[in-house]
Design an enzyme around this catalytic site. Structure first.
Site, PDB file in Angstrom:
ATOM      1  N   ARG A  82       0.837  -1.208   0.000  1.00  0.00           N
ATOM      2  CA  ARG A  82       0.000   0.000   0.000  1.00  0.00           C
ATOM      3  C   ARG A  82       0.869   1.253   0.000  1.00  0.00           C
ATOM      4  O   ARG A  82       0.544   2.250  -0.648  1.00  0.00           O
ATOM      5  CB  ARG A  82      -0.942  -0.035   1.209  1.00  0.00           C
ATOM      6  CG  ARG A  82      -2.038   1.004   1.151  1.00  0.00           C
ATOM      7  CD  ARG A  82      -3.110   0.733   2.190  1.00  0.00           C
ATOM      8  NE  ARG A  82      -2.592   0.870   3.554  1.00  0.00           N
ATOM      9  CZ  ARG A  82      -3.282   0.565   4.653  1.00  0.00           C
ATOM     10  NH1 ARG A  82      -4.528   0.104   4.566  1.00  0.00           N
ATOM     11  NH2 ARG A  82      -2.756   0.737   5.846  1.00  0.00           N
ATOM     12  N   LYS A 184      -2.577   6.534   1.440  1.00  0.00           N
ATOM     13  CA  LYS A 184      -2.390   6.957   2.834  1.00  0.00           C
ATOM     14  C   LYS A 184      -1.458   8.161   2.876  1.00  0.00           C
ATOM     15  O   LYS A 184      -0.285   8.055   3.255  1.00  0.00           O
ATOM     16  CB  LYS A 184      -1.864   5.788   3.671  1.00  0.00           C
ATOM     17  CG  LYS A 184      -2.529   5.720   5.032  1.00  0.00           C
ATOM     18  CD  LYS A 184      -2.305   4.391   5.702  1.00  0.00           C
ATOM     19  CE  LYS A 184      -2.708   4.447   7.151  1.00  0.00           C
ATOM     20  NZ  LYS A 184      -4.172   4.517   7.367  1.00  0.00           N
ATOM     21  N   GLU A 220     -16.288   6.452   3.975  1.00  0.00           N
ATOM     22  CA  GLU A 220     -15.660   5.947   5.207  1.00  0.00           C
ATOM     23  C   GLU A 220     -15.604   7.070   6.231  1.00  0.00           C
ATOM     24  O   GLU A 220     -16.207   8.125   6.042  1.00  0.00           O
ATOM     25  CB  GLU A 220     -14.277   5.372   4.902  1.00  0.00           C
ATOM     26  CG  GLU A 220     -13.290   6.349   4.295  1.00  0.00           C
ATOM     27  CD  GLU A 220     -11.876   5.763   4.195  1.00  0.00           C
ATOM     28  OE1 GLU A 220     -11.460   5.042   5.126  1.00  0.00           O
ATOM     29  OE2 GLU A 220     -11.185   6.038   3.208  1.00  0.00           O
TER      30      GLU A 220
HETATM   31  C1  LIG Z   1      -5.273   3.701   7.630  1.00  0.00           C
HETATM   32  C2  LIG Z   1      -6.675   3.992   7.249  1.00  0.00           C
HETATM   33  C3  LIG Z   1      -7.710   3.051   7.407  1.00  0.00           C
HETATM   34  C4  LIG Z   1      -7.519   1.728   8.082  1.00  0.00           C
HETATM   35  O1  LIG Z   1      -6.650   0.881   7.395  1.00  0.00           O
HETATM   36  P1  LIG Z   1      -5.994  -0.373   8.137  1.00  0.00           P
HETATM   37  O2  LIG Z   1      -5.054  -0.909   7.133  1.00  0.00           O
HETATM   38  O3  LIG Z   1      -7.098  -1.318   8.444  1.00  0.00           O
HETATM   39  O4  LIG Z   1      -5.359   0.149   9.376  1.00  0.00           O
HETATM   40  C5  LIG Z   1      -8.974   3.387   6.952  1.00  0.00           C
HETATM   41  N1  LIG Z   1      -9.220   4.592   6.397  1.00  0.00           N
HETATM   42  C6  LIG Z   1      -8.269   5.518   6.249  1.00  0.00           C
HETATM   43  C7  LIG Z   1      -8.607   6.824   5.644  1.00  0.00           C
HETATM   44  C8  LIG Z   1      -6.966   5.252   6.667  1.00  0.00           C
HETATM   45  O5  LIG Z   1      -6.022   6.186   6.510  1.00  0.00           O
END
Ligand SMILES: *Cc1c(COP(=O)(O)O)cnc(C)c1O
Length: 344
Positions: A82, A184, A220
């Site tokens: 990722r 991210k 989300e």
């Molecule tokens: C990091 C993150 C998540 C959760 O991802 P995980 O890999 O399960 O920790 C969900 N939404 C956003 C916007 C994130 O930055």
């Protein structure tokens, strides 16, 4: 190896510096060999690309002590992949997957005394990140970058059991179609801070973001994906190009299907459907699943049948199964658990 004298079950979710962190610099078109260092500070140019144009990204994962005393990480390969996707989108150099995994192993092993013991509820949070370190004033990608990875022990996310939270439908957008919602990047968080402060002022724990184009579909929250359970026990999770692909959510989809025998649907979820679901939760590394009891849509409340006192029954099974896999009490799917060799 002797554990640090820390009151594990009363730790919060904050930064506590540990003994070593990993640093590698990208210069002249290549990464140096990387080192573990005791130095927790960063010195960069006042004009560094990260400071001016937010060319920075991160990852988050955890190390756990299993029931039989091993230290493990959970699917760190997916974090590595990722971060590669994120770096490509931000015109940052890719940090190779094998090196990412090696950095995780080294930082965890070097801080093994800070990995909370099994049963304490606490875990070790790992924060890999990368930023543009060289000066940039005209808008363009920087020439030099730094990759770092530090570890910090964090307390149980839910002290005294997971209480359902209440969230609001947010009038700000998190991510544009074809924007950066799926990576991210720090910038996705900077712009969410005003919205979360406002939500807290209004008495809500989180924001539910809808799709920016039509405001009809569930996306989300600021830092976690949604999962829903239908009244006939299907696992439903939103699909969209502007959602961050949560590793917890992707793992829960496998757990739901392979361990609990539930039907799994990853698809567009209309906000209009939400009132008909039986359970709702937020998934991410920090909490695994936070149960949602209530959603406030501009004064109109959606209350899930699972209520405000406890996790819904299916959410609870998902939570127990995934945390069991992470803690080594339930057999994991092939390749999900990476054991860290601690020599000392
Ligand atoms: C990091 C993150 C998540 C959760 O991802 P995980 O890999 O399960 O920790 C969900 N939404 C956003 C916007 C994130 O930055």
């Amino acid at each position: 190896m002797e554990k640090k004298n820390i009151d594990w079950s009363n730790l919060g979710f904050g930064y506590i510096p540990t003994d070593v962190r990993y640093v590698s610099d990208f210069k002249g078109g290549k990464w140096d060999e990387g080192v573990l260092t005791a130095d927790s500070t960063v010195t960069i140019s006042e004009c560094a690309g990260t400071l001016q144009y937010a060319q920075t990204c991160f990852e988050g994962l955890k190390a756990y002590t299993t029931k039989d005393g091993k230290i493990v990480t959970f699917r760190p390969d997916l974090n590595a992949e990722r971060m590669i996707d994120t770096c490509k989108r931000l015109e940052m150099p890719v940090f190779p997957k094998e090196r990412f995994l090696d950095a995780v192993d080294k930082v965890v092993a070097g801080n093994a005394a800070y990995v909370p013991p099994y049963g304490s509820g606490a875990t070790m949070y790992l924060r890999p990140y990368m930023f543009a370190s060289s000066p940039v004033i005209g808008v363009k990608p920087a020439e030099e970058y730094q990759f770092r990875l530090f570890a910090t022990p964090v307390g149980p996310y839910f002290k005294g059991g997971a209480k359902p939270i209440s969230i609001r439908v947010c009038d700000y957008d998190r991510a544009a179609p074809h924007g950066t919602g799926h990576i991210k990047a720090g910038l996705n968080y900077a712009m969410s801070l005003h919205a979360i402060v406002e939500a807290h002022e209004q008495g809500f724990d989180e924001n539910m973001y809808l799709d920016a184009a039509t405001r009809t579909k569930v996306e989300e929250t600021g830092g976690a994906n949604f999962m829903f359970i239908t009244k006939d026990n299907k696992f439903v999770t939103p699909k969209s190009g502007s959602i961050l692909p949560s590793i917890t959510r992707r793992s829960l989809m496998v757990v739901a299907k392979e361990y609990l025998g539930l039907e799994v649907e990853e698809r567009e979820v209309l906000f209009d459907e939400v009132k008909d679901f039986a359970e709702c939760g937020l998934c991410g590394t920090a909490a695994v699943i936070s149960p949602v009891g209530k959603i406030n849509d501009h004064g109109k409340e959606i209350c899930f049948p699972s209520g405000m006192n406890e996790m819904g029954p299916v959410t609870k099974k998902l939570y127990d199964t995934l945390t069991g896999i992470q803690m080594g009490t339930i057999e994991a799917p092939q390749g999900w658990i990476r054991e860290i060799k601690v020599t000392e």
